[in-house]
Design a protein around this motif. Structure first.
Motif, PDB file in Angstrom:
ATOM      1  N   ARG A  13       0.881  -1.035  -0.003  1.00  0.00           N
ATOM      2  CA  ARG A  13      -0.028  -0.166   0.003  1.00  0.00           C
ATOM      3  C   ARG A  13       0.758   1.140  -0.011  1.00  0.00           C
ATOM      4  N   ARG A  14       0.625   2.121  -0.901  1.00  0.00           N
ATOM      5  CA  ARG A  14       1.453   3.428  -0.995  1.00  0.00           C
ATOM      6  C   ARG A  14       0.741   4.498  -1.472  1.00  0.00           C
ATOM      7  N   ARG A  15       1.068   5.654  -0.632  1.00  0.00           N
ATOM      8  CA  ARG A  15       0.261   6.929  -1.139  1.00  0.00           C
ATOM      9  C   ARG A  15       1.019   7.477  -2.060  1.00  0.00           C
ATOM     10  N   LEU A  16       0.621   8.013  -3.264  1.00  0.00           N
ATOM     11  CA  LEU A  16       1.179   8.627  -4.286  1.00  0.00           C
ATOM     12  C   LEU A  16       1.095  10.167  -4.332  1.00  0.00           C
ATOM     13  N   GLY A  17       1.951  10.970  -4.157  1.00  0.00           N
ATOM     14  CA  GLY A  17       1.936  12.303  -4.146  1.00  0.00           C
ATOM     15  C   GLY A  17       1.520  12.963  -5.352  1.00  0.00           C
ATOM     16  N   ARG A  18       0.715  14.086  -5.531  1.00  0.00           N
ATOM     17  CA  ARG A  18      -0.037  14.813  -6.693  1.00  0.00           C
ATOM     18  C   ARG A  18       1.323  15.004  -7.707  1.00  0.00           C
ATOM     19  N   ALA A  19       1.102  14.464  -8.659  1.00  0.00           N
ATOM     20  CA  ALA A  19       1.839  14.698 -10.025  1.00  0.00           C
ATOM     21  C   ALA A  19       3.478  14.002 -10.145  1.00  0.00           C
ATOM     22  N   ASP A  20       3.434  13.322  -8.770  1.00  0.00           N
ATOM     23  CA  ASP A  20       4.894  13.195  -8.560  1.00  0.00           C
ATOM     24  C   ASP A  20       4.962  11.521  -9.436  1.00  0.00           C
ATOM     25  N   LEU A  21       5.587  11.792 -10.680  1.00  0.00           N
ATOM     26  CA  LEU A  21       5.836  10.831 -11.705  1.00  0.00           C
ATOM     27  C   LEU A  21       7.002   9.921 -11.281  1.00  0.00           C
ATOM     28  N   ARG A  22       7.766  10.450 -10.361  1.00  0.00           N
ATOM     29  CA  ARG A  22       9.063   9.843 -10.037  1.00  0.00           C
ATOM     30  C   ARG A  22       8.565   8.585  -9.113  1.00  0.00           C
ATOM     31  N   ALA A  23       7.169   8.425  -8.790  1.00  0.00           N
ATOM     32  CA  ALA A  23       6.565   7.450  -7.988  1.00  0.00           C
ATOM     33  C   ALA A  23       6.403   6.042  -8.936  1.00  0.00           C
ATOM     34  N   VAL A  24       6.418   6.175 -10.195  1.00  0.00           N
ATOM     35  CA  VAL A  24       6.093   5.115 -11.169  1.00  0.00           C
ATOM     36  C   VAL A  24       7.115   4.088 -11.094  1.00  0.00           C
ATOM     37  N   PRO A  25       8.396   4.432 -11.291  1.00  0.00           N
ATOM     38  CA  PRO A  25       9.623   3.449 -11.250  1.00  0.00           C
ATOM     39  C   PRO A  25       9.777   2.898  -9.882  1.00  0.00           C
ATOM     40  N   GLU A  26       9.453   3.801  -8.904  1.00  0.00           N
ATOM     41  CA  GLU A  26       9.572   3.241  -7.296  1.00  0.00           C
ATOM     42  C   GLU A  26       8.499   2.145  -7.016  1.00  0.00           C
ATOM     43  N   VAL A  27       7.126   2.521  -7.542  1.00  0.00           N
ATOM     44  CA  VAL A  27       6.119   1.592  -7.473  1.00  0.00           C
ATOM     45  C   VAL A  27       6.501   0.109  -8.189  1.00  0.00           C
ATOM     46  N   ARG A  28       6.890   0.245  -9.444  1.00  0.00           N
ATOM     47  CA  ARG A  28       7.361  -0.919 -10.344  1.00  0.00           C
ATOM     48  C   ARG A  28       8.134  -1.828  -9.401  1.00  0.00           C
ATOM     49  N   ARG A  29       9.293  -1.053  -8.765  1.00  0.00           N
ATOM     50  CA  ARG A  29      10.192  -1.851  -8.001  1.00  0.00           C
ATOM     51  C   ARG A  29       9.731  -2.404  -6.954  1.00  0.00           C
ATOM     52  N   GLN A  30       9.107  -1.815  -6.088  1.00  0.00           N
ATOM     53  CA  GLN A  30       8.227  -2.472  -4.992  1.00  0.00           C
ATOM     54  C   GLN A  30       7.247  -3.588  -5.262  1.00  0.00           C
ATOM     55  N   LEU A  31       6.547  -3.256  -6.542  1.00  0.00           N
ATOM     56  CA  LEU A  31       5.688  -4.505  -6.803  1.00  0.00           C
ATOM     57  C   LEU A  31       6.418  -5.642  -7.151  1.00  0.00           C
ATOM     58  N   ARG A  32       7.778  -5.493  -7.984  1.00  0.00           N
ATOM     59  CA  ARG A  32       8.490  -6.534  -8.194  1.00  0.00           C
ATOM     60  C   ARG A  32       8.718  -7.296  -7.138  1.00  0.00           C
ATOM     61  N   GLU A  33       9.178  -6.465  -6.015  1.00  0.00           N
ATOM     62  CA  GLU A  33       9.626  -7.244  -4.737  1.00  0.00           C
ATOM     63  C   GLU A  33       8.469  -8.216  -4.017  1.00  0.00           C
ATOM     64  N   LEU A  34       7.258  -7.450  -4.062  1.00  0.00           N
ATOM     65  CA  LEU A  34       6.061  -8.012  -3.660  1.00  0.00           C
ATOM     66  C   LEU A  34       5.815  -9.124  -4.506  1.00  0.00           C
ATOM     67  N   LEU A  35       6.192  -9.556  -5.763  1.00  0.00           N
ATOM     68  CA  LEU A  35       5.666 -10.518  -6.595  1.00  0.00           C
ATOM     69  C   LEU A  35       6.679 -11.880  -6.707  1.00  0.00           C
ATOM     70  N   ARG A  36       7.913 -11.410  -6.224  1.00  0.00           N
ATOM     71  CA  ARG A  36       8.730 -12.427  -6.155  1.00  0.00           C
ATOM     72  C   ARG A  36       8.455 -13.873  -5.745  1.00  0.00           C
ATOM     73  N   GLN A  37       7.615 -13.513  -4.809  1.00  0.00           N
ATOM     74  CA  GLN A  37       6.954 -14.713  -3.986  1.00  0.00           C
ATOM     75  C   GLN A  37       5.800 -15.620  -4.902  1.00  0.00           C
ATOM     76  N   TRP A  38       5.425 -14.703  -5.819  1.00  0.00           N
ATOM     77  CA  TRP A  38       4.492 -15.252  -6.823  1.00  0.00           C
ATOM     78  C   TRP A  38       4.919 -16.482  -7.615  1.00  0.00           C
ATOM     79  N   GLY A  39       6.024 -16.269  -8.118  1.00  0.00           N
ATOM     80  CA  GLY A  39       6.569 -17.526  -9.053  1.00  0.00           C
ATOM     81  C   GLY A  39       6.021 -17.427 -10.358  1.00  0.00           C
ATOM     82  N   ARG A  40       5.518 -16.204 -10.879  1.00  0.00           N
ATOM     83  CA  ARG A  40       4.963 -16.363 -12.342  1.00  0.00           C
ATOM     84  C   ARG A  40       5.513 -14.949 -13.003  1.00  0.00           C
ATOM     85  N   PRO A  41       6.976 -15.309 -13.330  1.00  0.00           N
ATOM     86  CA  PRO A  41       7.703 -14.099 -14.117  1.00  0.00           C
ATOM     87  C   PRO A  41       6.930 -13.399 -15.090  1.00  0.00           C
ATOM     88  N   GLY A  42       6.293 -13.981 -16.241  1.00  0.00           N
ATOM     89  CA  GLY A  42       5.806 -13.616 -17.360  1.00  0.00           C
ATOM     90  C   GLY A  42       4.290 -12.642 -16.585  1.00  0.00           C
TER      91      GLY A  42
END
Length: 135
Positions: A13-42
């Motif tokens: 869960r993450r709050r995203l600041g107004r117009a803060d597009l720097r959050a996009v790659p940060e969210v991708r990285r955080q999601l990637r970490e969360l999904l490592r356990q999922w075991g479905r790379p594609g």
């Protein structure tokens, strides 16, 4: 449930600041970490792409903060981006003359197992799901 899949739901869960597009790659990285356990790379790559689209849309098309929630569990992944503007997004068929604009929701519709928009108190939530069992 297959090996490597979380027995219980885990969330980001993450709050995203107004117009803060720097959050996009940060969210991708955080999601990637969360999904490592999922075991479905594609599926994880698709999840990152679709999450980027929803986050970018919320930050570009509203003048407010947004809240991302991603939950992965035995049934799959659900990502929701809430914003504080009631105006619903429009699904547009991409036009070659639009450059890179207008493709976000089309990608979500094309690649997600389910997606939608729901109203909430002072805005809306745009969400998608990827099923755990899908290839």
């Amino acid at each position: 449930m297959s090996a490597g899949e979380p027995a219980q739901a885990v969330s980001l869960r993450r709050r995203l600041g107004r117009a803060d597009l720097r959050a996009v790659p940060e969210v991708r990285r955080q999601l990637r970490e969360l999904l490592r356990q999922w075991g479905r790379p594609g599926r994880s790559e698709i999840a990152e792409l679709l999450t980027s689209e929803l986050v970018t849309n919320a930050l570009v098309h509203t003048d407010h903060d947004a809240v991302l929630t991603a939950t992965v569990g035995p049934r799959g992944l659900r990502v929701e981006v809430r914003d504080f503007v009631a105006r619903r997004p429009r699904l547009r068929v991409p036009n070659a003359d639009d450059g890179t604009h207008g493709r976000g929701l089309f990608l979500v519709q094309s690649l997600a197992d389910a997606w939608g928009v729901r109203a909430h108190g002072v805005g809306k939530a745009v969400w998608f799901e990827l099923d755990a069992g899908a290839a």
